[in-house]
Design a protein around this motif. Structure first.
Motif, PDB file in Angstrom:
ATOM      1  N   GLN A   1       0.813  -1.205   0.000  1.00 11.17           N
ATOM      2  CA  GLN A   1       0.000   0.000   0.000  1.00 11.17           C
ATOM      3  C   GLN A   1       0.853   1.265   0.000  1.00 11.17           C
ATOM      4  O   GLN A   1       0.516   2.262  -0.647  1.00 11.17           O
ATOM      5  CB  GLN A   1      -0.940   0.002   1.216  1.00 11.17           C
ATOM      6  CG  GLN A   1      -2.021   1.071   1.169  1.00 11.17           C
ATOM      7  CD  GLN A   1      -2.947   0.910  -0.037  1.00 11.17           C
ATOM      8  OE1 GLN A   1      -3.232  -0.199  -0.483  1.00 11.17           O
ATOM      9  NE2 GLN A   1      -3.410   2.027  -0.572  1.00 11.17           N
ATOM     10  N   ALA A   2       1.977   1.221   0.717  1.00 12.48           N
ATOM     11  CA  ALA A   2       2.860   2.390   0.768  1.00 12.48           C
ATOM     12  C   ALA A   2       3.398   2.738  -0.616  1.00 12.48           C
ATOM     13  O   ALA A   2       3.537   3.911  -0.965  1.00 12.48           O
ATOM     14  CB  ALA A   2       4.020   2.127   1.732  1.00 12.48           C
ATOM     15  N   VAL A   3       3.681   1.716  -1.413  1.00  7.06           N
ATOM     16  CA  VAL A   3       4.183   1.922  -2.774  1.00  7.06           C
ATOM     17  C   VAL A   3       3.092   2.529  -3.652  1.00  7.06           C
ATOM     18  O   VAL A   3       3.327   3.476  -4.403  1.00  7.06           O
ATOM     19  CB  VAL A   3       4.680   0.592  -3.362  1.00  7.06           C
ATOM     20  CG1 VAL A   3       4.907   0.710  -4.861  1.00  7.06           C
ATOM     21  CG2 VAL A   3       5.967   0.154  -2.662  1.00  7.06           C
ATOM     22  N   LEU A   4       1.882   1.989  -3.544  1.00  6.02           N
ATOM     23  CA  LEU A   4       0.770   2.493  -4.341  1.00  6.02           C
ATOM     24  C   LEU A   4       0.447   3.939  -3.988  1.00  6.02           C
ATOM     25  O   LEU A   4       0.151   4.762  -4.872  1.00  6.02           O
ATOM     26  CB  LEU A   4      -0.462   1.601  -4.142  1.00  6.02           C
ATOM     27  CG  LEU A   4      -0.309   0.136  -4.576  1.00  6.02           C
ATOM     28  CD1 LEU A   4      -1.579  -0.635  -4.262  1.00  6.02           C
ATOM     29  CD2 LEU A   4       0.023   0.039  -6.057  1.00  6.02           C
ATOM     30  N   GLN A   5       0.514   4.261  -2.714  1.00  6.00           N
ATOM     31  CA  GLN A   5       0.256   5.632  -2.275  1.00  6.00           C
ATOM     32  C   GLN A   5       1.317   6.590  -2.811  1.00  6.00           C
ATOM     33  O   GLN A   5       1.005   7.716  -3.228  1.00  6.00           O
ATOM     34  CB  GLN A   5       0.196   5.698  -0.754  1.00  6.00           C
ATOM     35  CG  GLN A   5      -1.053   5.052  -0.156  1.00  6.00           C
ATOM     36  CD  GLN A   5      -1.043   5.052   1.359  1.00  6.00           C
ATOM     37  OE1 GLN A   5      -0.025   5.341   1.996  1.00  6.00           O
ATOM     38  NE2 GLN A   5      -2.180   4.731   1.959  1.00  6.00           N
ATOM     39  N   PHE A   6       2.574   6.147  -2.810  1.00  8.91           N
ATOM     40  CA  PHE A   6       3.647   6.984  -3.332  1.00  8.91           C
ATOM     41  C   PHE A   6       3.407   7.297  -4.812  1.00  8.91           C
ATOM     42  O   PHE A   6       3.527   8.459  -5.241  1.00  8.91           O
ATOM     43  CB  PHE A   6       4.997   6.292  -3.161  1.00  8.91           C
ATOM     44  CG  PHE A   6       6.145   7.057  -3.773  1.00  8.91           C
ATOM     45  CD1 PHE A   6       6.836   7.998  -3.030  1.00  8.91           C
ATOM     46  CD2 PHE A   6       6.517   6.850  -5.096  1.00  8.91           C
ATOM     47  CE1 PHE A   6       7.886   8.725  -3.600  1.00  8.91           C
ATOM     48  CE2 PHE A   6       7.558   7.563  -5.666  1.00  8.91           C
ATOM     49  CZ  PHE A   6       8.235   8.506  -4.924  1.00  8.91           C
ATOM     50  N   ILE A   7       3.088   6.264  -5.587  1.00 11.64           N
ATOM     51  CA  ILE A   7       2.852   6.466  -7.020  1.00 11.64           C
ATOM     52  C   ILE A   7       1.680   7.411  -7.249  1.00 11.64           C
ATOM     53  O   ILE A   7       1.730   8.308  -8.095  1.00 11.64           O
ATOM     54  CB  ILE A   7       2.622   5.114  -7.714  1.00 11.64           C
ATOM     55  CG1 ILE A   7       3.933   4.305  -7.727  1.00 11.64           C
ATOM     56  CG2 ILE A   7       2.109   5.317  -9.141  1.00 11.64           C
ATOM     57  CD1 ILE A   7       3.791   2.922  -8.293  1.00 11.64           C
ATOM     58  N   GLN A   8       0.623   7.231  -6.466  1.00 14.50           N
ATOM     59  CA  GLN A   8      -0.556   8.087  -6.621  1.00 14.50           C
ATOM     60  C   GLN A   8      -0.237   9.548  -6.320  1.00 14.50           C
ATOM     61  O   GLN A   8      -0.742  10.456  -6.983  1.00 14.50           O
ATOM     62  CB  GLN A   8      -1.681   7.592  -5.712  1.00 14.50           C
ATOM     63  CG  GLN A   8      -2.996   8.331  -5.909  1.00 14.50           C
ATOM     64  CD  GLN A   8      -4.107   7.745  -5.075  1.00 14.50           C
ATOM     65  OE1 GLN A   8      -3.873   7.081  -4.066  1.00 14.50           O
ATOM     66  NE2 GLN A   8      -5.347   7.979  -5.480  1.00 14.50           N
ATOM     67  N   GLN A   9       0.629   9.770  -5.330  1.00 12.85           N
ATOM     68  CA  GLN A   9       0.983  11.134  -4.960  1.00 12.85           C
ATOM     69  C   GLN A   9       1.963  11.756  -5.953  1.00 12.85           C
ATOM     70  O   GLN A   9       1.818  12.916  -6.341  1.00 12.85           O
ATOM     71  CB  GLN A   9       1.575  11.152  -3.550  1.00 12.85           C
ATOM     72  CG  GLN A   9       0.564  10.831  -2.462  1.00 12.85           C
ATOM     73  CD  GLN A   9       1.197  10.633  -1.093  1.00 12.85           C
ATOM     74  OE1 GLN A   9       2.413  10.751  -0.945  1.00 12.85           O
ATOM     75  NE2 GLN A   9       0.389  10.318  -0.093  1.00 12.85           N
TER      76      GLN A   9
END
Length: 281
Positions: free
Chosen positions: A161-169
């Motif tokens: 989830q941390a990776v997905l959040q980074f990409i989204q931001q």
């Protein structure tokens, strides 16, 4: 010896029971069945089995065979379906036929739909004993080439989830195309404003670098001038990659060639200097 034999028989019995869920009329939890019926109300000849903790339905819609994967909460994660080559988007057929493998014999075509990711079409082709699997986006972009394809099935892909959040931001307009693990690194291919980029994370899910290919005319003149005034000025430029690095540096990597000599020349775009020139074997 007796203990080993008994253990082997138990393991074999368990394996057979697990792998034969579909043959024995296995039915998943009601929430999964309900989610499947909502997503595929016209599905026929449905058979269920368990694969790697996922609830998987094999079914037909018209003359199309498909396989849909759901988690135990009833969330759809992936569908793989067979596609006729003639039914592929024209841009994909044009891309294949004009590409390196355009003369190869097409053996199979699959459509891969995944939650939160771009739809992929996979063309499996062969020439003699050689096999290849070509992964295309719907717009005809070739995103992956796998040689010696062994017919393995496709599995749901996920990232922390941390990776997905980074990409989204960092890349709010991007969509994920592929997720791969390579030598301890998590590599995620995205399409961001029509540009294919590779975003790399370490084993602690920390961003390391983002790389993408850039055309010659998109390189700033002051960066290009660094190369033109260097000892590589007379080398031919084959490819150019741009990197955003976690340490804040921005670099251009020029793949250059002169005769049998090939180098990757890396130029720091902030300080306008060559920071490395790596010979290619």
């Amino acid at each position: 010896m007796k203990t080993t034999l008994v253990t082997t028989l138990i393991l074999l019995t368990t394996t057979l029971a697990f792998s034969s869920c579909k043959d024995n009329g296995y039915t998943p939890p009601k929430n999964v069945v309900s989610a499947f019926k909502v997503k595929y109300p016209s599905a026929k000849r449905v058979e269920w089995e368990v694969k790697n903790t996922y609830q998987v339905a094999e079914f037909h819609i018209g003359f199309t065979e498909a396989e849909a994967w759901f988690d135990n909460n009833g969330q759809w994660v992936m569908t793989e379906s067979n596609v006729k080559y003639s039914s592929l988007p024209v841009v994909i057929r044009n891309s294949f036929e004009s590409g390196e493998y355009g003369k190869w014999k097409v053996e199979d075509v699959d459509k891969l739909e995944r939650s939160g990711m771009e739809t992929i079409y996979i063309i499996e082709a062969e020439l003699g004993e050689q096999e290849v699997a070509l992964h295309y986006l719907e717009n005809g972009t070739l995103v992956k080439t796998l040689m010696d394809n062994d017919g393995r099935g496709y599995q749901p892909e996920s990232a922390p989830q941390a990776v997905l959040q980074f990409i989204q931001q960092k890349y709010p307009q991007a969509n994920i195309v592929e997720i791969d693990q390579d030598k301890g690194l998590l590599k995620i291919d995205i399409i961001d404003q029509q540009i294919m980029k590779e975003v790399v994370f370490n084993h602690q899910n920390q961003w390391v670098v983002t790389t993408w290919e850039v055309p010659h005319n998109n390189v700033p003149a002051n960066v290009m001038n660094v190369l033109k005034t260097s000892s590589y000025a007379n080398y031919r430029i084959d490819d150019i990659d741009y990197e955003e690095r976690a340490d804040g540096s921005l670099v251009y990597i020029f793949e250059v060639k002169q005769g049998n000599r090939e180098f990757d020349v890396t130029i720091d775009a902030n300080h306008l200097k060559i920071i490395s020139a790596t010979p290619q074997n």
